[in-house]
Write an enzyme that holds these catalytic residues in place. Structure first.
Site, PDB file in Angstrom:
ATOM      1  N   CYS A   7       0.777  -1.236  -0.123  1.00  0.00           N
ATOM      2  CA  CYS A   7      -0.038   0.151  -0.042  1.00  0.00           C
ATOM      3  C   CYS A   7       0.912   1.314  -0.060  1.00  0.00           C
ATOM      4  O   CYS A   7       2.062   1.263  -0.320  1.00  0.00           O
ATOM      5  CB  CYS A   7      -1.046  -0.026   1.281  1.00  0.00           C
ATOM      6  SG  CYS A   7      -0.534   0.253   2.666  1.00  0.00           S
ATOM      7  N   ASN A  10       2.365   1.632   4.258  1.00  0.00           N
ATOM      8  CA  ASN A  10       2.537   0.285   4.956  1.00  0.00           C
ATOM      9  C   ASN A  10       2.550   0.314   6.465  1.00  0.00           C
ATOM     10  O   ASN A  10       2.934  -0.196   7.412  1.00  0.00           O
ATOM     11  CB  ASN A  10       4.108  -0.238   4.757  1.00  0.00           C
ATOM     12  CG  ASN A  10       4.529  -1.637   5.330  1.00  0.00           C
ATOM     13  OD1 ASN A  10       5.452  -2.057   5.666  1.00  0.00           O
ATOM     14  ND2 ASN A  10       3.544  -2.519   5.169  1.00  0.00           N
ATOM     15  N   CYS A  12      -1.554   0.820   7.363  1.00  0.00           N
ATOM     16  CA  CYS A  12      -2.846   0.449   7.335  1.00  0.00           C
ATOM     17  C   CYS A  12      -3.139  -0.771   6.465  1.00  0.00           C
ATOM     18  O   CYS A  12      -3.179  -1.801   6.993  1.00  0.00           O
ATOM     19  CB  CYS A  12      -3.532   1.628   7.163  1.00  0.00           C
ATOM     20  SG  CYS A  12      -3.407   3.146   7.980  1.00  0.00           S
ATOM     21  N   ARG A  13      -3.206  -0.718   5.366  1.00  0.00           N
ATOM     22  CA  ARG A  13      -3.933  -1.884   4.664  1.00  0.00           C
ATOM     23  C   ARG A  13      -2.957  -2.967   4.127  1.00  0.00           C
ATOM     24  O   ARG A  13      -3.166  -4.040   4.355  1.00  0.00           O
ATOM     25  CB  ARG A  13      -4.187  -1.070   3.026  1.00  0.00           C
ATOM     26  CG  ARG A  13      -5.413  -0.319   2.979  1.00  0.00           C
ATOM     27  CD  ARG A  13      -5.340   0.499   1.840  1.00  0.00           C
ATOM     28  NE  ARG A  13      -4.317   1.234   1.472  1.00  0.00           N
ATOM     29  CZ  ARG A  13      -4.398   1.998   0.549  1.00  0.00           C
ATOM     30  NH1 ARG A  13      -5.029   2.018  -0.552  1.00  0.00           N
ATOM     31  NH2 ARG A  13      -3.287   2.980   0.351  1.00  0.00           N
ATOM     32  N   SER A  14      -1.712  -2.520   3.910  1.00  0.00           N
ATOM     33  CA  SER A  14      -0.970  -3.695   3.800  1.00  0.00           C
ATOM     34  C   SER A  14      -0.511  -4.530   4.905  1.00  0.00           C
ATOM     35  O   SER A  14      -0.429  -5.719   4.851  1.00  0.00           O
ATOM     36  CB  SER A  14       0.573  -3.369   2.830  1.00  0.00           C
ATOM     37  OG  SER A  14       1.191  -2.130   3.422  1.00  0.00           O
ATOM     38  N   ASP A 123      -7.868   3.213   1.306  1.00  0.00           N
ATOM     39  CA  ASP A 123      -6.878   3.555   2.461  1.00  0.00           C
ATOM     40  C   ASP A 123      -7.879   4.246   3.550  1.00  0.00           C
ATOM     41  O   ASP A 123      -8.746   5.521   3.449  1.00  0.00           O
ATOM     42  CB  ASP A 123      -6.143   4.820   1.922  1.00  0.00           C
ATOM     43  CG  ASP A 123      -4.930   4.944   2.911  1.00  0.00           C
ATOM     44  OD1 ASP A 123      -4.959   4.711   4.018  1.00  0.00           O
ATOM     45  OD2 ASP A 123      -4.085   5.397   2.414  1.00  0.00           O
TER      46      ASP A 123
END
Length: 161
Positions: A7, A10, A12-14, A123
């Site tokens: 993401c 690095n 939140c999402r990933s 995001d």
């Protein structure tokens, strides 16, 4: 098989995606056959733990991502990983721009690659708990779909024909 979830920062999402994949792989025949990591296309948060809201969201689903540390996507990652699963189009474009010649194909949009509707995991950084829950739902569903695809694909390098 080596998978890298990417993401922007690095945090939140990933890391949520990495955590969801770790859990889903541990519950599958792929246990011990897949290496996982996550990275961000930016250098903003290198060395930091995931966002506290991401940690809390994952924890609420029984997944601990608190020990992860943000790192930036590197050109060498295209040699180390078989697939680079990008959260959104911007991440995909940034990853492919970094790729060595002949390796850009390794970077894919995660949701479509996993056979899911939609193009992006939004995001949640500027949102609230509902936004983190929505992103979690998407990465967890993508993790389940990824496990199904890799378990069924004769060419996955994991499960033979």
């Amino acid at each position: 098989m080596r998978l890298l979830v990417v993401c922007l920062g690095n945090i939140c999402r990933s890391p949520m995606g990495e955590g969801a994949l770790r859990r889903r792989i541990a519950q599958s025949p792929l246990t011990g056959r897949v290496e996982l990591d996550s990275a961000g296309t930016s250098d903003w948060h290198i060395g930091r733990a995931p966002d506290p809201r991401a940690i809390a969201c994952a924890r609420g689903h029984g997944v601990d991502i608190g020990g992860l540390k943000a790192r930036q996507l590197l050109r060498e990652d295209f040699d180390r990983f078989d697939l680079i699963l990008c959260a959104d189009q911007g991440n995909l474009e940034d990853a492919r721009a970094l790729a060595p010649a002949g390796a850009a194909h390794k970077a894919v949009l995660w949701l479509p690659w996993a056979g899911m509707p939609g193009e992006a995991v939004p995001d949640p950084y500027y949102g609230d708990g509902r936004d983190f829950e929505h992103s979690w739902a998407l990465v967890d569903a993508a993790a389940q779909a990824t496990v199904r695809r890799l378990s069924a694909a004769a060419d996955s390098g994991i499960i033979g024909p």
